[in-house]
Write a protein that holds these residues in place. Structure first.
Motif, PDB file in Angstrom:
ATOM      1  N   THR A  27     -11.005  11.313  -5.460  1.00 20.62           N
ATOM      2  CA  THR A  27     -10.019  10.720  -6.357  1.00 20.62           C
ATOM      3  C   THR A  27     -10.560  10.669  -7.775  1.00 20.62           C
ATOM      4  OG1 THR A  27      -9.160   9.330  -4.571  1.00 20.62           O
ATOM      5  CG2 THR A  27      -8.595   8.682  -6.809  1.00 20.62           C
ATOM      6  N   GLU A  57      -2.017  14.002  -3.868  1.00 21.12           N
ATOM      7  CA  GLU A  57      -1.234  12.820  -4.218  1.00 21.12           C
ATOM      8  C   GLU A  57      -1.524  12.402  -5.661  1.00 21.12           C
ATOM      9  OE1 GLU A  57      -0.592   8.182  -2.688  1.00 21.12           O
ATOM     10  OE2 GLU A  57      -2.141   9.444  -1.802  1.00 21.12           O
ATOM     11  N   SER A  61       8.481  -1.473  -0.633  1.00 20.66           N
ATOM     12  CA  SER A  61       8.312  -0.034  -0.839  1.00 20.66           C
ATOM     13  C   SER A  61       9.654   0.644  -0.659  1.00 20.66           C
ATOM     14  CB  SER A  61       7.294   0.558   0.144  1.00 20.66           C
ATOM     15  OG  SER A  61       7.747   0.407   1.475  1.00 20.66           O
ATOM     16  N   ARG A 110      -0.805   9.160  -8.177  1.00 22.36           N
ATOM     17  CA  ARG A 110      -0.376   7.760  -8.138  1.00 22.36           C
ATOM     18  C   ARG A 110      -0.645   7.101  -9.486  1.00 22.36           C
ATOM     19  NH1 ARG A 110      -1.138   3.102  -3.795  1.00 22.36           N
ATOM     20  NH2 ARG A 110      -0.346   4.797  -2.519  1.00 22.36           N
ATOM     21  N   SER A 145      -0.720   3.439 -11.068  1.00 26.31           N
ATOM     22  CA  SER A 145      -0.717   2.011 -10.771  1.00 26.31           C
ATOM     23  C   SER A 145      -0.294   1.221 -12.004  1.00 26.31           C
ATOM     24  CB  SER A 145      -2.107   1.567 -10.308  1.00 26.31           C
ATOM     25  OG  SER A 145      -2.531   2.297  -9.172  1.00 26.31           O
ATOM     26  N   THR A 203       3.667   0.510  -8.300  1.00 31.37           N
ATOM     27  CA  THR A 203       3.004   1.802  -8.132  1.00 31.37           C
ATOM     28  C   THR A 203       4.039   2.903  -7.962  1.00 31.37           C
ATOM     29  OG1 THR A 203       1.095   0.765  -7.056  1.00 31.37           O
ATOM     30  CG2 THR A 203       1.394   3.114  -6.713  1.00 31.37           C
ATOM     31  N   ASP A 254       4.377   6.909  -6.900  1.00 29.67           N
ATOM     32  CA  ASP A 254       3.566   7.808  -6.095  1.00 29.67           C
ATOM     33  C   ASP A 254       4.349   9.066  -5.766  1.00 29.67           C
ATOM     34  OD1 ASP A 254       0.959   7.618  -4.098  1.00 29.67           O
ATOM     35  OD2 ASP A 254       2.596   8.759  -3.217  1.00 29.67           O
ATOM     36  N   LYS A 302       3.565  12.722  -3.463  1.00 30.57           N
ATOM     37  CA  LYS A 302       2.567  13.440  -2.667  1.00 30.57           C
ATOM     38  C   LYS A 302       3.199  14.595  -1.917  1.00 30.57           C
ATOM     39  CE  LYS A 302       2.737  10.309   1.350  1.00 30.57           C
ATOM     40  NZ  LYS A 302       1.921   9.352   2.140  1.00 30.57           N
TER      41      LYS A 302
END
Length: 640
Positions: free
Chosen positions: A339, A366, A419, A368, A370, A378, A380, A382
């Motif tokens: 990462t 992915e 989410s 992301r 934040s 967040t 995201d 992917k």
């Protein structure tokens, strides 16, 4: 050897004296006088080294080490006031374990312990305490008996408690925070804790620049009391001003996004601590400092503007991590990911993730972001491709997903989470077909949304010991063709944690799942519900519980029920767990409690700084032909 040195010294002296020294002629043309003749003894040759006596000078034999003496320590008078254990922990005599080099050393230790006992009694307000120490010869294994005897006397108490200094708003804020009252015993730890509470409470109520002075206690021996006074300078009552980044990873705009306060709100150090923890949770700072700064500016109500100065160097933005696990029915797998935490500032992270396992392989990318425009939010995106082989099916799949979420992390646990994701999955899967009476491959394309929410009132994410958690998901989706087949998946889960002793916790979980609007046999095999394994009913292999095809492979179902109970006992960094899991998979879409299958087992835990490492071994109850005898599960974190 001494003779050699004398000879060498004489030769050096002769060399210095025999060397001609040139000088200017004296006036009148007369030359300087010649140097005196050298001593004849100095011109003699040196004695050869072989003729010297080089035997070392005999040394006196070292005296034998003195024998240690032994003693036995007795303490009287401290146990009644709860100080004997503290005394023995700090005692020089106790630290010697009954041995000393001499009687003198015993007496020195005893004098130190006499002063120690007196100081300890003073900390509890026994200012008239008398402590005596005696040493005498003893009969038995110890040569000396040492007695430390204390007479505590009267315990002094507060006659009055006062706080001096400028007034606060609301009035008496400092006195209220000072948890001392007239009549309380004068105990040093209580006094220090009360004064520390003043330093903490005032910044929580608008006084970031408070200064607590030196206490004054005037003792009165006549009635064993003391008058206590504490000077407190609260400083100006303040409100939040600007955030001043100084060598900070983020600019002022992103720092404002992370902060839970706004300019003009009354200063509260708890919000500042929350801000600091949130900056640490980004993992982008090597160290973080957040300090209030006086500005001299004023708001309309007279309160002062307090800016916040944020300092902190950048941490290494790239992280490489890996984990390994094993589960009966799923085999072993190695998960590794790389990462870059701040590839696209601020907090735009790119992760490459791979799984290499005996039954699962995956490669994913992915991105992301934040704290995307709002604290804890967040974004995201992917894409991943993989292969998965289970007892029920074999699948090759590709997934594209975009989501927005507010989730908990091990460093930053949140009460409310949510989410929402839009997802497209394309797969080629092989499973048993009841219509064809054999295993067959099929191509599937599924699009849909996945919505989730939760409330977490537990005290830890990876190792909860009290509280409860409620989780729910709803996924309206459609399987595309030929035709469009809409359906939905719903789950509801509750967890509870009850501490029943200092090291014993009872944990329970109840979970329901259902597929709505579709026959599970018409759905992609990977989207059906399954029971059995480390996340549901331990003792059974993954997908082992539920309807089976004629060839014995799992068919999957339309609803499920799962219940688990654990007793977790911890000792130091280790722990043991006893558990019972129950559950069943049903063909219809309504979960029930009928025909539950059970597994029972024991687990071991090793507690680390990032959470417990879990090893569970379980066996099914009323095992049927073809079912395994033992299931083994290894992972990080508790089972639930």
């Amino acid at each position: 050897m001494a003779q050699i040195l004398r000879r060498l010294g004489a030769a050096a002296l002769w060399f210095c004296l025999a060397t001609p020294v040139f000088s200017q002629p004296q006036r009148g043309g007369a030359a300087s006088a010649p140097p005196p003749a050298a001593d004849p003894d100095l011109t003699q040759p040196l004695t050869p080294l072989g003729r010297f006596n080089v035997r070392p000078t005999p040394q006196a034999k070292s005296a034998p080490a003195p024998r240690s003496v032994t003693y036995q320590l007795t303490v009287r008078g401290l146990g009644g006031v709860g100080l004997e254990a503290a005394f023995r922990n700090l005692s020089a005599l106790a630290a010697g374990h009954g041995k000393a080099a001499s009687e003198l050393q015993i007496r020195v230790r005893a004098e130190d312990d006499q002063e120690l006992a007196r100081r300890l009694l003073h900390t509890l307000g026994y200012y008239e305490a008398q402590v005596s120490v005696s040493t005498r010869a003893a009969q038995g294994p110890a040569r000396f008996a040492v007695l430390v005897a204390a007479k505590p006397g009267r315990q002094f108490r507060f006659a009055s408690v006062a706080v001096t200094g400028p007034p606060t708003a609301p009035p008496g804020l400092a006195r209220q925070a000072l948890d001392l009252a007239a009549g309380d015993p004068i105990i040093a730890d209580a006094v220090r804790a009360a004064e520390a509470n003043v330093s903490l409470a005032l910044p929580e109520h608008g006084y970031p620049f408070v200064e607590v002075g030196e206490r004054d206690i005037a003792l009165d021996a006549a009635d064993a009391t003391g008058d206590y006074a504490l000077p407190v300078s609260p400083g100006p009552r303040s409100r939040f001003g600007r955030i001043q980044p100084h060598e900070s990873v983020f600019d002022r705009g992103h720092l404002r996004v992370i902060a839970r306060f706004r300019p003009g709100q009354l200063y509260d150090s708890r919000k500042v601590d929350d801000f600091r923890r949130a900056l640490v949770a980004t993992q982008l700072f090597s160290a973080v400092g957040v300090e209030p700064v006086r500005t001299g500016r004023r708001f309309g109500d007279g309160t002062e503007v307090a800016d916040l100065r944020v300092t902190g160097g950048a941490a290494k933005p790239r992280v490489l991590s890996a984990s390994i696990g094993y589960e009966t029915g799923l085999g072993a797998k190695l998960v590794a990911q790389w990462t870059d935490l701040n590839l696209v500032p601020p907090e735009g992270a790119l992760t490459v993730r791979g799984i290499a396992g005996t039954q699962q392989q995956l490669l994913g990318l992915e991105f992301r972001r934040s704290n995307a425009g709002r604290r804890d939010r967040t974004l995201d995106a992917k894409i991943q491709a993989g292969r998965n082989v289970t007892a029920a099916y074999a699948a090759y799949s590709g997934v594209l997903q975009v989501s927005v979420a507010r989730e908990s992390t091990p460093l930053w646990q949140k009460r409310w989470t949510y989410s929402a994701a839009a997802e497209t999955e394309v797969s080629s899967e092989q499973a048993y077909s009841l219509a064809l009476g054999r295993k067959a491959w099929g191509a599937y394309k599924i699009v849909g949304l996945r919505l989730g929410g939760g409330y977490d009132h537990s005290n830890s994410l990876l190792d909860p010991t009290r509280g409860y958690t409620i989780l729910a998901t709803l996924a309206p989706e459609a399987e595309l063709g030929p035709g469009v087949h809409p359906f939905a998946e719903a789950t509801l889960e509750g967890r509870v944690y009850v501490p029943v002793a200092a090291a014993l916790v009872l944990a329970g979980r109840l979970r329901f799942g259902a597929l709505l609007g579709i026959d599970p046999q018409q759905l992609a095999p990977s989207r059906r519900l399954y029971e059995g394994g480390g996340d549901s009913i331990r003792g059974y292999s993954y997908q082992e519980v539920g309807p089976k095809a004629p060839d014995g492979s799992p068919l999957g179902g339309g609803s499920s029920t799962n219940v688990s109970v654990e007793a977790r006992y911890r000792f130091g960094n280790f722990g043991v767990v006893g558990f019972v899991d129950g559950g069943q998979l049903y063909e219809g879409s309504r979960p029930r409690f009928s025909h539950l299958r059970y597994g029972v087992g024991l687990g071991a835990r090793y507690y680390t700084s990032f959470g417990p490492v879990r090893l569970d071994i379980a066996t099914p109850i009323a095992r049927r032909p073809g079912e395994g005898v033992i299931g083994v599960y290894v992972s990080i974190g508790q089972a639930f």
